[in-house]
Design a protein around this motif. Sequence first.
Motif, PDB file in Angstrom:
ATOM      1  N   UNK A 155       0.830  -1.218   0.000  1.00 41.70           N
ATOM      2  CA  UNK A 155       0.000   0.000   0.000  1.00 41.70           C
ATOM      3  C   UNK A 155       0.856   1.256   0.000  1.00 41.70           C
ATOM      4  N   UNK A 156       1.989   1.248   0.715  1.00 41.85           N
ATOM      5  CA  UNK A 156       2.875   2.400   0.723  1.00 41.85           C
ATOM      6  C   UNK A 156       3.543   2.595  -0.636  1.00 41.85           C
ATOM      7  N   UNK A 157       4.007   1.511  -1.207  1.00 40.31           N
ATOM      8  CA  UNK A 157       4.705   1.588  -2.489  1.00 40.31           C
ATOM      9  C   UNK A 157       3.779   2.088  -3.591  1.00 40.31           C
ATOM     10  N   UNK A 162       1.818   5.502  -7.891  1.00 38.84           N
ATOM     11  CA  UNK A 162       0.672   6.092  -8.597  1.00 38.84           C
ATOM     12  C   UNK A 162       0.577   7.585  -8.336  1.00 38.84           C
ATOM     13  N   UNK A 163       0.951   8.021  -7.131  1.00 45.87           N
ATOM     14  CA  UNK A 163       0.959   9.452  -6.835  1.00 45.87           C
ATOM     15  C   UNK A 163       1.940  10.192  -7.725  1.00 45.87           C
ATOM     16  N   UNK A 171      -6.976   3.206  -9.043  1.00 47.24           N
ATOM     17  CA  UNK A 171      -6.285   3.110 -10.332  1.00 47.24           C
ATOM     18  C   UNK A 171      -7.197   2.409 -11.328  1.00 47.24           C
ATOM     19  N   UNK A 172      -7.442   3.064 -12.468  1.00 46.65           N
ATOM     20  CA  UNK A 172      -8.337   2.511 -13.482  1.00 46.65           C
ATOM     21  C   UNK A 172      -7.637   2.481 -14.832  1.00 46.65           C
ATOM     22  N   UNK A 173      -7.803   1.372 -15.541  1.00 43.01           N
ATOM     23  CA  UNK A 173      -7.238   1.287 -16.880  1.00 43.01           C
ATOM     24  C   UNK A 173      -7.871   2.342 -17.781  1.00 43.01           C
ATOM     25  N   UNK A 174      -7.047   2.974 -18.608  1.00 45.01           N
ATOM     26  CA  UNK A 174      -7.517   4.032 -19.488  1.00 45.01           C
ATOM     27  C   UNK A 174      -7.349   5.424 -18.919  1.00 45.01           C
ATOM     28  N   UNK A 196      -3.057  -4.145  -9.167  1.00 42.60           N
ATOM     29  CA  UNK A 196      -2.663  -3.929  -7.780  1.00 42.60           C
ATOM     30  C   UNK A 196      -3.330  -4.960  -6.860  1.00 42.60           C
ATOM     31  N   UNK A 197      -2.624  -5.412  -5.823  1.00 41.71           N
ATOM     32  CA  UNK A 197      -1.398  -4.842  -5.244  1.00 41.71           C
ATOM     33  C   UNK A 197      -0.093  -5.423  -5.782  1.00 41.71           C
TER      34      UNK A 197
END
Length: 252
Positions: A155-157, A162-163, A171-174, A196-197
Amino acid sequence: MGHHFELHKDIELAATPEQVWEAIATGPGIDSWFMGRSEVEAVEGGRTSLTMAGHVNEATVTAWEPGKRFANRTEPGPDGSFMAIEYLIEGRDQGTTVLRLVQSGVLGDNWETEYEAMKVGWDMYLGTLAAYLSHFAGRTGTPVTAFRPGAGAPDQVWAAVTGAFGISGPVREGEPVRLTVDGLPPIEGVVDLAGLPTYFGVRTADALYRFLHSGSDRGDTLVLGHHIFGAGQDPARTDQAWQNWLATLPIG
């Protein structure tokens, strides 16, 4: 004591059998979607090699039927462990192809963790193969690999990765993303893998960017395995830029 295993994966690809063969049975083709750098001696009984992080893993070609079947197998280790991979190619109508993967062998004492890692890892790599054949067929990718052992819990990684791409929610494809890496041109693309994860992927006009978390049982390592298709790449400079980015990514 070793544990025998067999893993099966099927995927339908938007490519001809000939294109799939080039991708799975030649060094440049494999480099365009799989980990590390590969070499293949194009004959049954020939040798294959996979080089990653300074380690070379060799195998013997056990089947060589161009456009149909390719297989290789490593030599047994001192504990009896070995790995065998077989690809079966079946052409379909309208230019598509079904690729069947069978991976088998003997794993060591920690076999359950290794098996689960391979099962999920193949989902990422076969998804990358599909993206390569759909968007970059006929081109050769330059592989980029970097590691950060002990990066942190998943979760941290993933919050950090993503940030960095400008994603603040699920996180969503597209989803469109953007990332700046010192020493490289700005990266603009879309999320094309959201596993994920365990894994996360971004596709741009000239690259496939792949991020993989090993899991806590395997050292909480964050692995980068990118494939760059743009012209004029400096592999050493690109590798170093990504290793620097990975090492300085604030996590946690």
